[in-house]
Scaffold this motif. Structure first.
Motif, short mmCIF file in Angstrom:
data_model
loop_
_atom_site.label_atom_id
_atom_site.label_comp_id
_atom_site.label_asym_id
_atom_site.label_seq_id
_atom_site.Cartn_x
_atom_site.Cartn_y
_atom_site.Cartn_z
N ILE A 179 0.18 -3.64 0.59
CA ILE A 179 0.18 -4.11 -0.83
C ILE A 179 0.56 -2.90 -1.63
O ILE A 179 0.27 -1.72 -1.16
N THR A 180 1.18 -2.81 -2.85
CA THR A 180 1.56 -1.82 -3.56
C THR A 180 1.28 -1.67 -4.79
O THR A 180 1.43 -2.72 -5.46
N ASP A 181 1.22 -0.37 -5.51
CA ASP A 181 0.84 -0.45 -6.82
C ASP A 181 0.83 0.97 -7.30
O ASP A 181 0.23 2.03 -6.50
N CYS A 182 0.69 1.24 -8.62
CA CYS A 182 0.28 2.50 -8.98
C CYS A 182 -1.25 2.52 -9.64
O CYS A 182 -1.83 3.50 -9.73
N GLN A 183 -1.74 1.23 -9.76
CA GLN A 183 -3.04 0.70 -10.22
C GLN A 183 -3.94 0.88 -9.16
O GLN A 183 -4.20 -0.21 -8.11
N LEU A 184 -4.57 2.14 -8.81
CA LEU A 184 -5.43 2.35 -7.41
C LEU A 184 -6.63 1.46 -7.53
O LEU A 184 -7.12 0.82 -6.22
N ASN A 185 -7.00 1.28 -8.78
CA ASN A 185 -8.55 0.25 -8.67
C ASN A 185 -7.89 -1.11 -8.24
O ASN A 185 -8.88 -1.85 -7.52
N MET A 186 -6.87 -1.59 -8.58
CA MET A 186 -6.40 -2.83 -7.97
C MET A 186 -6.21 -2.90 -6.70
O MET A 186 -6.39 -4.10 -5.83
N ILE B 168 -1.80 4.69 4.50
CA ILE B 168 -1.49 5.15 2.96
C ILE B 168 -0.18 5.76 2.95
O ILE B 168 -0.14 6.94 3.65
N VAL B 169 0.62 5.32 2.14
CA VAL B 169 1.77 6.15 1.96
C VAL B 169 2.23 6.44 0.29
O VAL B 169 1.86 5.54 -0.50
N ASN B 170 2.60 7.64 0.06
CA ASN B 170 2.64 8.14 -1.05
C ASN B 170 4.27 7.99 -1.66
O ASN B 170 5.13 8.20 -0.95
N SER B 171 4.57 7.83 -3.05
CA SER B 171 5.95 7.92 -3.42
C SER B 171 5.88 8.23 -4.74
O SER B 171 4.82 8.49 -5.47
N ILE C 152 10.14 -8.07 10.06
CA ILE C 152 9.87 -7.04 9.17
C ILE C 152 8.69 -6.14 9.95
O ILE C 152 7.56 -6.77 9.87
N ASP C 153 8.74 -5.02 10.09
CA ASP C 153 7.51 -4.11 10.60
C ASP C 153 6.21 -4.31 9.62
O ASP C 153 5.22 -4.48 10.07
N ILE C 154 6.46 -3.91 8.27
CA ILE C 154 5.54 -4.31 7.40
C ILE C 154 6.10 -4.75 6.25
O ILE C 154 6.99 -4.30 5.55
N TYR C 155 5.32 -6.00 5.92
CA TYR C 155 5.53 -6.79 4.59
C TYR C 155 4.69 -6.58 3.45
O TYR C 155 3.42 -6.75 3.93
N GLN C 156 5.16 -6.24 2.35
CA GLN C 156 4.23 -5.85 1.43
C GLN C 156 4.41 -6.46 0.12
O GLN C 156 5.49 -7.08 -0.23
N ASP D 103 -3.32 -4.17 6.01
CA ASP D 103 -3.10 -3.02 6.71
C ASP D 103 -2.85 -1.60 6.42
O ASP D 103 -3.27 -0.58 6.79
N MET D 104 -2.20 -1.62 5.10
CA MET D 104 -1.83 -0.24 4.53
C MET D 104 -1.42 -0.45 3.06
O MET D 104 -1.40 -1.49 2.53
N LEU D 105 -1.38 0.60 2.18
CA LEU D 105 -1.40 0.84 0.92
C LEU D 105 -0.21 1.81 0.61
O LEU D 105 -0.14 2.83 1.15
N LEU D 106 0.64 1.33 -0.24
CA LEU D 106 1.93 2.17 -0.61
C LEU D 106 1.69 2.22 -2.23
O LEU D 106 1.42 1.44 -3.11
#
Length: 335
Positions: free
Chosen positions: A172-179, A221-224, A133-137, A191-194
């Protein structure tokens, strides 16, 4: 990384932080082929991915919880296995959230233990028909028993998988930016945030939030969720998976008002939402779910359409109507 496809006549690219990947500014979201919003077939997935690759989109995102028992991963794996298309993409998937239900009857199970992460990457590799996997989140850090667990157990195990060649980078991924910020600041492995729901016509709190991490750690950073999980779709204005809740009544009314204003300008609010979200300069790429060929071509055309001064005027009026709503406010950190 030299195998990653690019088509600079059709697409623009940016570097995804310290991963070094040159990723398309518009990226392919796999929820659509997991039958989460509408039914799709494998041949539609194959055709859609062929078009996506033709247009130079090279960042593919999926998860074992996009559809029951990894349906999105399975379909994406079959499509990318044809003619060795896998080599041309940055392929990302996730751990921590799993759908053990059925289509239209999801049963999400959350397990962030090292044992489950190690087991599930093998399942994902099998479904995706790939060796790595290129990026495992980590999927939705807020669902973990504690952020400390992620820092001390989950992420170190993911780093072991990286050392074993099962994955190349970690996110790592979430809508909780503080976390997200808390975990990324305390783990050297991120390495990155979604992020999702944080850069759209309703909410733009992503913009500038991770400046320190970008500057000091070169975090990608990736936005969705540019459609705010359906709330910005013309004539719908309902949060997917939250249809029974009435706490969104005020936002729904505001979205209807904004949509009516767009109609006066001869603009579809959903199309404006896609264009606005994909124009997020703060993120390296923006994910849009595209399960069927017609939907992909529509979103691709919207991505390519420049935002004019008239558009900016309308966007200003729409964001003013929608200002102040936050259906997913930052929660207290679970340490």
């Amino acid at each position: 990384m030299s195998d990653i496809i690019k088509n600079e006549e059709a697409m623009t690219y940016s570097t995804l932080g310290r991963t070094g990947f040159e990723v398309s500014r518009l990226s392919y979201g796999g929820t659509g082929v997991g039958d989460m919003y509408s039914k799709t077939e494998q041949d539609q997935c194959n055709e859609c991915i062929d078009l996506v690759l033709e247009k130079g989109i090279n960042y593919f995102d999926t998860s074992p919880s996009y559809g029951p028992r990894g349906l999105s991963e399975t379909r994406m794996g079959i499509a990318l296995a044809r003619d060795n298309k896998r080599k041309g993409v940055v392929l990302t998937t996730k751990c921590g959230r799993f759908d053990e239900g059925e289509v239209d009857a999801a049963n999400f199970v959350f397990d962030y233990s090292a044992k489950r992460v190690r087991k599930e990457i093998e399942n994902s590799l099998t479904r995706l028909k790939t060796d790595y996997i290129d990026i495992y989140q980590i999927h939705e850090v807020r669902q973990a028993p504690s952020l400390t667990m992620l820092i001390e157990e989950t992420l170190p195990e993911m780093d072991k998988l990286r050392q074993e060649g099962k994955c190349r980078y970690i996110g790592i991924t979430d809508c909780q930016l503080n976390m997200l910020k808390y975990v990324a600041e305390r783990s050297p492995y991120v390495d990155m945030l979604l992020t999702f729901l944080r850069y759209n016509l309703i909410d733009q709190t992503l913009d500038g939030y991770f400046d320190d991490l970008k500057k000091e750690r070169n975090i990608g950073i990736v936005n969705s969720s540019v459609m705010y999980i359906g709330m910005l779709a013309r004539g719908i204005h309902t949060l997917a998976h939250h249809r029974a809740e009435d706490k969104h009544v005020e936002l729904k009314a505001a979205c209807k008002k904004a949509s009516d204003l767009c109609d006066e300008y001869g603009v579809d609010i959903g199309e404006l939402a896609v264009r606005f979200g994909c124009d997020c300069g703060y993120a390296d790429s923006t994910l849009v779910a595209m399960g069927k060929p017609a939907r992909f071509l529509q979103n691709y055309d919207l991505f390519r359409k420049p935002i004019t001064e008239a558009d900016k005027e309308l966007i200003g009026k729409v964001t003013e109507i929608l200002k102040g709503f936050d259906m997913f406010p930052d929660k207290t950190l679970k340490l």
